[in-house]
Motif scaffolding. Sequence first.
Motif, PDB file in Angstrom:
ATOM      1  N   ALA A 293       0.836  -1.197   0.000  1.00 37.05           N
ATOM      2  CA  ALA A 293       0.000   0.000   0.000  1.00 37.05           C
ATOM      3  C   ALA A 293       0.877   1.255   0.000  1.00 37.05           C
ATOM      4  N   ASP A 299       5.343   6.034  -1.435  1.00 37.91           N
ATOM      5  CA  ASP A 299       6.024   6.289  -0.160  1.00 37.91           C
ATOM      6  C   ASP A 299       7.135   5.247   0.021  1.00 37.91           C
ATOM      7  N   TRP A 302      10.764   2.285   4.101  1.00 39.80           N
ATOM      8  CA  TRP A 302      11.713   1.189   4.370  1.00 39.80           C
ATOM      9  C   TRP A 302      11.449   0.537   5.729  1.00 39.80           C
TER      10      TRP A 302
ATOM     11  N   ILE B 112       7.791   4.647  12.384  1.00 41.46           N
ATOM     12  CA  ILE B 112       9.053   3.902  12.427  1.00 41.46           C
ATOM     13  C   ILE B 112      10.156   4.759  11.805  1.00 41.46           C
ATOM     14  N   GLY B 113      11.377   4.642  12.323  1.00 45.57           N
ATOM     15  CA  GLY B 113      12.521   5.318  11.704  1.00 45.57           C
ATOM     16  C   GLY B 113      12.586   6.801  12.027  1.00 45.57           C
ATOM     17  N   ASN B 378      -3.238   3.291   4.444  1.00 43.06           N
ATOM     18  CA  ASN B 378      -1.881   2.773   4.479  1.00 43.06           C
ATOM     19  C   ASN B 378      -1.022   3.200   3.298  1.00 43.06           C
ATOM     20  N   SER B 379      -1.624   3.920   2.354  1.00 43.98           N
ATOM     21  CA  SER B 379      -0.815   4.481   1.262  1.00 43.98           C
ATOM     22  C   SER B 379      -0.622   5.978   1.471  1.00 43.98           C
ATOM     23  N   TYR B 381      -0.588   7.592   4.460  1.00 45.20           N
ATOM     24  CA  TYR B 381       0.116   7.945   5.690  1.00 45.20           C
ATOM     25  C   TYR B 381       1.222   6.956   5.965  1.00 45.20           C
ATOM     26  N   SER B 382       2.311   7.429   6.500  1.00 46.74           N
ATOM     27  CA  SER B 382       3.386   6.525   6.892  1.00 46.74           C
ATOM     28  C   SER B 382       3.093   5.924   8.254  1.00 46.74           C
ATOM     29  N   SER B 383       3.738   4.825   8.551  1.00 48.31           N
ATOM     30  CA  SER B 383       3.662   4.273   9.912  1.00 48.31           C
ATOM     31  C   SER B 383       4.878   3.405  10.136  1.00 48.31           C
TER      32      SER B 383
END
Lengths: 383, 383
Positions: A293, A299, A302, B112-113, B378-379, B381-383
């Motif tokens: 997704a 995006d 990673w 994350i990250g 989920n495309s 927004y990052s998570s």
Amino acid sequence: MSITTPAGFRAAGVAAGLKSTGAKDVALVVNDGPTFTSASVFTANRCQANPVLWSKEVVKDGTVKAVVLNSGGANCYTGADGFQTTHATAEKVGELLGVGAIDVVVCSTGLIGMKNDRDDLLAGVENAAAGLSAEGGAEAAEAIMTTDSVSKQAVVEGAGWSIGGMAKGAGMLAPQLATMLVVITTDAVVSAEDLDTALRAATRVSFDRLDSDGCMSTNDTVTLMASGASGITPPLGDFTEALTQVCTDLAMQLLKDAEGADHEIAISTINAASEDEAVEVSRSVARSNLFKAAIFGNDPNWGRVLASIGTTGAQFDPADLDVAMNGIWVCRNSTPDADPETVDLTGREVSVTIDLKSGDARATVWTNDLTHAYVHENSAYSS
Amino acid sequence: MSITTPAGFRAAGVAAGLKSTGAKDVALVVNDGPTFTSASVFTANRCQANPVLWSKEVVKDGTVKAVVLNSGGANCYTGADGFQTTHATAEKVGELLGVGAIDVVVCSTGLIGMKNDRDDLLAGVENAAAGLSAEGGAEAAEAIMTTDSVSKQAVVEGAGWSIGGMAKGAGMLAPQLATMLVVITTDAVVSAEDLDTALRAATRVSFDRLDSDGCMSTNDTVTLMASGASGITPPLGDFTEALTQVCTDLAMQLLKDAEGADHEIAISTINAASEDEAVEVSRSVARSNLFKAAIFGNDPNWGRVLASIGTTGAQFDPADLDVAMNGIWVCRNSTPDADPETVDLTGREVSVTIDLKSGDARATVWTNDLTHAYVHENSAYSS
């Protein structure tokens, strides 16, 4: 440039009314010899469609004289009556061609749990047999399409011999094959045993490494037939290399036409302890809906790649993983490195490279992104 | 009705500026004793976030005196500096409460990250410690939310003792836990060893059987603390049953709030040769994107159920599987039975029952459908 490019083959594709659209839905591919050696691989799914149950028996002796294929209905989970339809189809082909039904592979694709109209199908087989020609390859490739937007064909030329292939499938591609029908022809002289060796080597690095949506179909069949009409026996290495080219070419065509996809994603794992572990790591990323997704959203996430790698049993140090997206190392030593903003994912082709720093093996698995169109196609239509 | 319902616990939830929205993002839960026994389970992902690496050391001796949690940043793949942030957080809590940092579990959730701002986080911890109260449970539950639309709490009362729980997580739920933080409190007197036995039994049939999207997170933590403030030692069976109720209640709240889902799907496999095989079969269906997209489209597509079952190694006869959807047996003996048109999937709750006819074990796995909203969340927004 089709399955009838190699000498010794005729094919046809006709409309038999199995598809409500009136499009072509029955294909026939015939080997006129002089040799009839063959090799096949089938879905690893334990719930197999009737044509698979039949064809697995057909191919056991290494001899196949014809492949008959229909779209418009998978003849899967249709019970004994469905099996009889498959058997009647092979009998009809045998009768029309003057060969034994037990040398006729049957393939079906389309809706699961729905019976094909036997009379329509057999009438279609009769028309296909009447229309067989050495120029019929393209028509046959068209007749096996389901949600495919284009037909898939490939040819590789050897020294005086050639290999031709056709494939259908536009989703449900998964490990060890998935709703995918492939027929490959060659006029080289190759024993059934060598065909089997070559086919397994070729599918292992092509179709088996497509993982569009992680699902495994019930009908997948790849059948390779050799007519020997060129009279030439190529070195097995040369033959295997050409066959691998044909399979890879077809696999990439399937990937590009996957249902609703916006991106083709090549996930390469390098410096793995073994090729199996490289495949395991790449496949775990290919199976992550969150990762897929994210790629749809352009995006370069990673973090979702690392989270997938962590679910595997492969050898690596969780604190020392490197990840590149489109060649830019956005993660080194499991921490942020290059600015993800510099990764441009707007093109269709995306590459992910994972460095495990644990050996010298490598492997690539191909997948697609998870898109609104995928959800739409697979929620609005049955299959 | 919160983690401060059991006697001996105080909690607080404050806004520390980690979330750009200004919402609460730091929670603190403190056990005031007289006992400090505990048990915990963590993500099975090998790529673990810094707070997990720290907390796994904390819980080893069975003693936990406080849990500090932040949303707004997962502190995952942030390297040695991120680990120091986790350590500093535990040190700060220890200093404020007069306990050892090594008895303080740290949990983080969010991107994350990305590093958390250490100063903001520590200031938040200070505010939380100042605001601790025996009525602070609800505030704490609110402070750990990320994409959750509601906070999740549960309480079960025993005979003179109780268990309270809070949870966050609204997606990425997967086997063996996933972006899920859970704190459970009890005032029963229970040894650390018995807490461990009870917690593993409870999570095995609750959180471990949620599989919203097949992905496994890097930060999942479930910590159970017993204050012993009731002075009552319940029979372990009673305690385990109550704990299982709390975990199941929280799990169902997580399922209902999964990102972008339209349906909650309970996949029950019955008459399996073993419970493990029942779980394997149910989970294979829960992982099928094709099946999940079909449910989004209100399509009772049992063919996709069978195709998933066929990918497992469980004992069954592929020609003799029965499948019911919402109680209607649409497939018997692997062939069509009741008309799928009679199955109404428009409600949120969907049940799938798979009869393997191979034994007497059973298990249920819960998942969600695959929707446009899932892809969007989920495309975009990052998570």
